[in-house]
Each structure stands twice: as C-alpha cells, then as structure tokens.
Design a protein around this motif. Structure first.
Motif, PDB file in Angstrom:
ATOM      1  N   PHE A   1      -1.299   0.820   3.964  1.00 33.77           N
ATOM      2  CA  PHE A   1      -1.474   1.368   5.305  1.00 33.77           C
ATOM      3  C   PHE A   1      -2.892   1.199   5.823  1.00 33.77           C
ATOM      4  O   PHE A   1      -3.865   1.291   5.078  1.00 33.77           O
ATOM      5  CB  PHE A   1      -1.160   2.874   5.306  1.00 33.77           C
TER       6      PHE A   1
ATOM      7  N   TYR B   1      -0.422   2.652  10.067  1.00 27.78           N
ATOM      8  CA  TYR B   1       0.174   1.358  10.381  1.00 27.78           C
ATOM      9  C   TYR B   1       0.461   0.642   9.069  1.00 27.78           C
ATOM     10  O   TYR B   1      -0.433   0.442   8.249  1.00 27.78           O
ATOM     11  CB  TYR B   1      -0.764   0.526  11.263  1.00 27.78           C
ATOM     12  N   ASP B   2       1.715   0.270   8.856  1.00 27.63           N
ATOM     13  CA  ASP B   2       2.145  -0.429   7.644  1.00 27.63           C
ATOM     14  C   ASP B   2       1.704  -1.885   7.744  1.00 27.63           C
ATOM     15  O   ASP B   2       2.220  -2.652   8.561  1.00 27.63           O
ATOM     16  CB  ASP B   2       3.661  -0.328   7.509  1.00 27.63           C
TER      17      ASP B   2
ATOM     18  N   ASN C   1       4.737  -4.465   6.412  1.00 28.01           N
ATOM     19  CA  ASN C   1       5.902  -4.626   7.281  1.00 28.01           C
ATOM     20  C   ASN C   1       5.551  -4.686   8.762  1.00 28.01           C
ATOM     21  O   ASN C   1       6.435  -4.833   9.598  1.00 28.01           O
ATOM     22  CB  ASN C   1       6.904  -3.503   7.013  1.00 28.01           C
TER      23      ASN C   1
ATOM     24  N   ASN D   1       4.103   0.596  13.107  1.00 35.16           N
ATOM     25  CA  ASN D   1       3.507   1.925  13.096  1.00 35.16           C
ATOM     26  C   ASN D   1       4.490   2.891  12.448  1.00 35.16           C
ATOM     27  O   ASN D   1       5.638   2.985  12.876  1.00 35.16           O
ATOM     28  CB  ASN D   1       3.203   2.344  14.544  1.00 35.16           C
ATOM     29  N   THR D   2       4.048   3.594  11.404  1.00 31.66           N
ATOM     30  CA  THR D   2       4.947   4.527  10.727  1.00 31.66           C
ATOM     31  C   THR D   2       4.706   5.979  11.124  1.00 31.66           C
ATOM     32  O   THR D   2       5.628   6.777  11.109  1.00 31.66           O
ATOM     33  CB  THR D   2       4.832   4.408   9.195  1.00 31.66           C
ATOM     34  N   ILE D   3       3.461   6.319  11.463  1.00 35.83           N
ATOM     35  CA  ILE D   3       3.142   7.695  11.855  1.00 35.83           C
ATOM     36  C   ILE D   3       2.225   7.665  13.069  1.00 35.83           C
ATOM     37  O   ILE D   3       1.244   6.923  13.112  1.00 35.83           O
ATOM     38  CB  ILE D   3       2.450   8.461  10.711  1.00 35.83           C
TER      39      ILE D   3
ATOM     40  N   ASN E   1       2.778   6.672  -0.418  1.00 33.00           N
ATOM     41  CA  ASN E   1       3.845   6.107   0.410  1.00 33.00           C
ATOM     42  C   ASN E   1       3.765   6.573   1.858  1.00 33.00           C
ATOM     43  O   ASN E   1       4.659   6.280   2.658  1.00 33.00           O
ATOM     44  CB  ASN E   1       5.220   6.462  -0.169  1.00 33.00           C
TER      45      ASN E   1
ATOM     46  N   LYS F   1       3.905   9.717   2.875  1.00 31.51           N
ATOM     47  CA  LYS F   1       4.743  10.900   3.096  1.00 31.51           C
ATOM     48  C   LYS F   1       3.890  12.164   2.999  1.00 31.51           C
ATOM     49  O   LYS F   1       3.065  12.305   2.087  1.00 31.51           O
ATOM     50  CB  LYS F   1       5.872  10.987   2.054  1.00 31.51           C
TER      51      LYS F   1
END
Length: 172
Positions: A66, A78-79, A82, A85-87, A119, A121
C-alpha cells in the motif's frame, strides 16, 4: 523510494497521475500531487483531489503493498499491486501522523489512534486520546506510550495503550 508533495506537476513529468483519493473525489476542485522518485528520476505520480485544505500535517509512506497517505482531513490506502484505492477515511478533526511498528501501521488524528494490519484491515481504534493532537513516543512489545492534547496549548496528558487491543491501561 522517496515521496514528496507538490501542488503542480513538474515540467519533466512524463507519467500521467493516478488519482488515489477515490472516485468520490473526481469532481472536487483542488488537487495535490505525490511524486515518487529515486534521485532526480520520477517513477510515479499520484493525485489527491480535495474540497478544502486544513490540518497541520500530511505524510506519505509505503506500507507493504500500500501507498498510505495522510492529507488534511483524510487518509488514503492505495493498493500498489492491484492499482486501486482501498480506503478513503475521513478522520476526526485532522490527520496527524503515520507510525509503523512490527509490520503494523498506526494512524493518529486530532483525537484518536487507529491500528491497521499488513493487509490494510482495521484491527482497533481508540477514539478517546485527546481533542487536538495525538502523538506516539514509543512502542514496547506490550504497550504504546504517547500523549494527547486535551486543553490547548499545554494540556498534554500521557497515555499507555495495550498494543494488541488499543485499550487504555493507565494514565501514563
């Protein structure tokens, strides 16, 4: 890898910026860029779009897969593998600081501390550490030591948190 903030794209930029502030931000009026570079070579350009500025701090760090950015009132994950944007997290008050300890990421804002695993989370969040700033001074195997601002400008109170749960263990 180094990162820097810029309010404009440099003339030498040959890459298109990647918006990491989420699709919710596409129509927002202001933008800031994060330049990823090694020496003088720019290897990546990331863009944050926002509505208002504010808050005393901004920071960017690579954490596992990230890119984690604290910017004014938001934090973005930001991943990098892949490419999405994840969060997109609006924090309480303003973003403060990013800390890493033993492959765990901690994000402080004006009044709380959040803990994320590798991860991305959320593991825990303690929302009762201050009203105008939270700082971590050190980590041990069991505890997080820090201070929170409760009565500006001189109302700092020390705290000690359980590193696994984020629960307050005593007043210092």
């Amino acid at each position: 890898m180094k990162f820097s903030f810029s309010d404009h794209l440099p003339d030498c930029a040959h890459l298109s910026p990647v918006i990491i502030s989420g699709h919710e931000s596409y129509e927002l009026p202001y933008k800031e860029f994060i330049l990823q570079h090694e020496g003088e070579q720019i290897n990546g350009i990331y863009e944050i779009r926002y509505l208002t500025s504010g808050g005393p701090y901004k920071d960017v760090i690579e954490f596992g897969n990230f890119l984690v950015v604290g910017h004014y009132q938001f934090v973005y994950f930001y991943d990098l593998v892949n490419c999405f944007n994840t969060i997109r997290l609006e924090v309480d008050g303003y973003f403060g600081h990013i800390y890493i300890n033993d492959e765990v990421l901690y994000i402080a804002d004006s009044g709380c501390l959040r803990c994320y695993n590798k991860n991305g989370k959320l593991v825990w969040c303690n929302t009762n550490l201050g009203i105008d700033g939270v700082f971590i001074s050190d980590f041990t195997n069991e505890f997080i030591h820090g201070s929170g601002q409760w009565d500006p400008p001189d109302g700092w109170r020390d705290f000690k948190l359980d590193i696994k749960t984020g629960n307050l263990t005593n007043s210092g």
